[in-house]
Design a protein around this motif. Sequence first.
Motif, short mmCIF file in Angstrom:
data_model
loop_
_atom_site.label_atom_id
_atom_site.label_comp_id
_atom_site.label_asym_id
_atom_site.label_seq_id
_atom_site.Cartn_x
_atom_site.Cartn_y
_atom_site.Cartn_z
N ARG A 225 -13.34 15.46 -0.03
CA ARG A 225 -13.93 14.85 -1.22
C ARG A 225 -12.89 14.55 -2.29
NH1 ARG A 225 -18.50 12.72 -0.32
NH2 ARG A 225 -19.03 12.90 -2.53
N ASN A 226 -11.67 15.06 -2.11
CA ASN A 226 -10.60 14.80 -3.08
C ASN A 226 -9.85 13.51 -2.80
OD1 ASN A 226 -11.20 17.36 -4.16
ND2 ASN A 226 -9.74 18.37 -2.76
N PHE A 227 -10.27 12.77 -1.77
CA PHE A 227 -9.48 11.61 -1.35
C PHE A 227 -9.36 10.55 -2.45
CE2 PHE A 227 -9.43 7.30 0.50
CZ PHE A 227 -8.20 7.35 1.13
N TYR A 228 -10.43 10.29 -3.19
CA TYR A 228 -10.39 9.18 -4.14
C TYR A 228 -9.29 9.34 -5.19
CZ TYR A 228 -12.59 11.95 -7.86
OH TYR A 228 -12.85 12.87 -8.84
N ILE A 229 -8.91 10.59 -5.48
CA ILE A 229 -7.92 10.82 -6.52
C ILE A 229 -6.49 10.61 -6.02
CG2 ILE A 229 -7.42 13.27 -6.19
CD1 ILE A 229 -8.23 11.52 -9.54
N ILE A 230 -6.33 10.60 -4.67
CA ILE A 230 -5.00 10.34 -4.11
C ILE A 230 -4.75 8.85 -3.90
CG2 ILE A 230 -5.47 10.37 -1.61
CD1 ILE A 230 -3.05 12.12 -1.24
N VAL A 231 -5.79 8.03 -4.06
CA VAL A 231 -5.64 6.58 -3.85
C VAL A 231 -4.64 5.98 -4.84
CG1 VAL A 231 -6.82 4.36 -3.85
CG2 VAL A 231 -7.89 6.34 -2.75
N PRO A 232 -4.64 6.31 -6.14
CA PRO A 232 -3.65 5.73 -7.06
C PRO A 232 -2.21 5.97 -6.63
CG PRO A 232 -5.45 6.66 -8.31
CD PRO A 232 -5.68 7.05 -6.89
N PRO A 233 -1.77 7.23 -6.37
CA PRO A 233 -0.38 7.38 -5.90
C PRO A 233 -0.14 6.70 -4.55
CG PRO A 233 -1.56 9.49 -5.78
CD PRO A 233 -2.42 8.56 -6.56
N LEU A 234 -1.18 6.61 -3.69
CA LEU A 234 -1.03 5.88 -2.43
C LEU A 234 -0.75 4.41 -2.66
CD1 LEU A 234 -3.72 7.27 0.07
CD2 LEU A 234 -1.25 7.15 0.43
N THR A 235 -1.45 3.82 -3.62
CA THR A 235 -1.22 2.40 -3.91
C THR A 235 0.18 2.17 -4.47
OG1 THR A 235 -2.19 2.65 -6.12
CG2 THR A 235 -3.65 1.95 -4.32
N LEU A 236 0.67 3.11 -5.31
CA LEU A 236 2.04 3.00 -5.80
C LEU A 236 3.03 3.05 -4.64
CD1 LEU A 236 2.11 5.24 -9.01
CD2 LEU A 236 2.54 2.79 -8.88
N ASN A 237 2.81 3.98 -3.73
CA ASN A 237 3.68 4.10 -2.56
C ASN A 237 3.63 2.85 -1.71
OD1 ASN A 237 4.06 4.97 0.46
ND2 ASN A 237 5.04 6.59 -0.75
N PHE A 238 2.43 2.29 -1.55
CA PHE A 238 2.26 1.08 -0.74
C PHE A 238 2.98 -0.11 -1.37
CE2 PHE A 238 -0.02 -2.90 -0.02
CZ PHE A 238 0.10 -3.01 1.35
N VAL A 239 2.87 -0.26 -2.69
CA VAL A 239 3.52 -1.39 -3.36
C VAL A 239 5.03 -1.30 -3.22
CG1 VAL A 239 3.97 -2.40 -5.62
CG2 VAL A 239 1.64 -1.86 -4.96
N GLU A 240 5.60 -0.11 -3.37
CA GLU A 240 7.04 0.06 -3.18
C GLU A 240 7.44 -0.32 -1.76
OE1 GLU A 240 7.85 4.09 -4.12
OE2 GLU A 240 7.54 3.85 -6.29
#
Length: 703
Positions: free
Chosen positions: A542-557
């Motif tokens: 259930r904590n997945f949604y909060i890791i999406v922002p740093p994931l998107t940063l990692n993906f953009v890099e």
Amino acid sequence: MQSYYVFVSSWMTKMESILSKEQRMDKFTNDHETNKQNLFTLVYGLIFFLFLITTSTVVSMVVADSVTHISQHLQYQALHSISVAKKRVISDKKYSEQRLDVLSALVLAENTLNGPSTKQRRLIVSLALSVGTQMKTFKDEELLPLQLVLKKLDLISELTERVRAQCDCCFLYWHRAVFPIYLDDVYENAVDSARLHYMFSALRDCVPAMMHARHLESYEVLLECYDKEIMEVLNEHLLDKLCKEIEKDLRLSVHTHLKLDDRNPFRVGMKDLAHFFFLNPIRFFNRFIDIKAHVTHYLDKTFYNLTTVALHDWATYSEMRNLATQRYGLSMTEAHLPSQTLEQGLDVLEIMRNIHVFVSRYLYNLNNQVNFTYQFLRKKFYIFSQFMYDEHIKSRLIKDIRFFREVKDQNDHKYPFERADKFNRGIRKLGITPDGQSYLDQFRQLISQIGNAMGYVRMIRSGGLHCCSSAIRFVPDLEDIVNFEELVKEEGLSEETQKAARQLDSVLSDLTRNFAEGTEYFKMLVDVFAPEFRSPKNMHLRNFYIIVPPLTLNFVEHSISCKEKLNKKNKSGAAFTDDGFAMGVAYILKLLDQYQEFDSLHWFQSVREKYVKEIRAVAKQQNVQSINQDEKLLQTMNLTHKRLEVCLQEFELLYFSLSSARIFFRADKTAAEENQEKKEREVCWSTIELHSKGEISICAMVS
């Protein structure tokens, strides 16, 4: 040469005329025998008699049969002349030893002529007549015709040996330089390709002489070198050129839409190479040279190898195989390349090859793919759960959730960019792989793989729906399809017509059902995993949604790095798109029913505000530095401005991709709303069913 050519042509015409007349006659006349003698006498000195012998087997048989009859007739003429002379000697009563010797010689010649005309017999006849012609046994007008008859007999009896000697082409061994020129001429004039048999027959004449070689330990070495040389010349000047020309012709014919070359035969000419493929195999040494089989093998090998390199070109090479069969009569072999990779189900290539079967069995084929996708996702989700359950990750995500709840009112309900950036950079402290990847990098790759699997299912689904829609486009109204079998029965038509109508109803039913149900495969993959994801025992997910922002940063890099590699010499890892990540995030958010939680972060608004703010600040500094004319600092500002714009553009592209991917999973509805909609649909169908049975009224159904 022209004079000899006219002479031989005239002789061959007369020969064929007489032989054709002879075949229509049952008996041989003296006139015929005389004519045939005169014609066959001309054979000596005519090397071109080989053409007559090799023209056809029937002519050769007629010639052999005629030679026998001519020999017998000449022997008869000689015997008649000798008989007259013998009677003259016997009638003279003056016996002497010399006269007895002459008579004995004539008797010997007469007995010898009564048999086959062998070389030994003809020699004995010649010796006997050298004695028998003494004492004026023959008159002058009798001796000259006898000598002419015997000369003709020698010529006819030695016809085969003389022709073989005159047609012996062993001299070609010393003139092998002519062979490549000859092959080039045959290639340019394909109509005369049948001459190859004669040339190789002539080349075989060199073998008997080579077998008497004494300058080598074994003549077989010389024969092997000769065989190798001839075959190399044949491959270089005929077979290789023929293979490449046929391949080129097939390619240009298949790609006529590209208009690569001018192929107008009136301007560039036309060469019909199909003549080479009508040749019988050519015998040379211990092999048969089959030109048709050689070219077929070359094309099969080439098409197979090129298809393995570029599987997407299989249709082009299949068309070229069919064209080779139609145009040149080549019996091509199907490539039989593996049509799938992991399991025994059909894949995209197999579906395209058998599109008509796929349309009729659309659900079966696609379920097979979905089953494979399910097995793949199950393994990936196990790794996903392990990552989310890790104490370092779980504790950090819980802190971020608590932090956002505390500061969301101060930040206008937007998740802070700095917090996500801190997570992205801080996770590298937990360790990196030998190739420099952090745990978040690997987690991003895992989500991209999950999204790519979903993209594959969508690709199959879209292709299948497109084919189904093409097949069903002639049905005017999918909601109101009449029953043709009932209509045919009402009209009282024949049993065959009723059977055809029944078959049509079955086809329409299958197409309609496949078209209607072919859109539920994403829902199937959501329903099969959602209960487990939303289970209380998996609360760590259930904590997945909060890791999406740093994931998107990692993906953009990562995305920016991949695109920059496109302009470098070493393009390893270069890419310009990766929508699998957006698809994977949308799918997992749907499984966890966390679209609302993620939307509450207003993450992409926060990102946009951050970059717009920084871009404006840099632009303001650029204006100041342009006044101060500090070129180095101004250049640095320009690079910073460009980098910020690139990052903002990548985030916007990711936002658009994620928004599009969410549409596939009906992001507008929560799990509770979908369950309510499902219950209402079931109640509606049960109500309609009861109404059809007359158990409730229409008013009750409406209420």
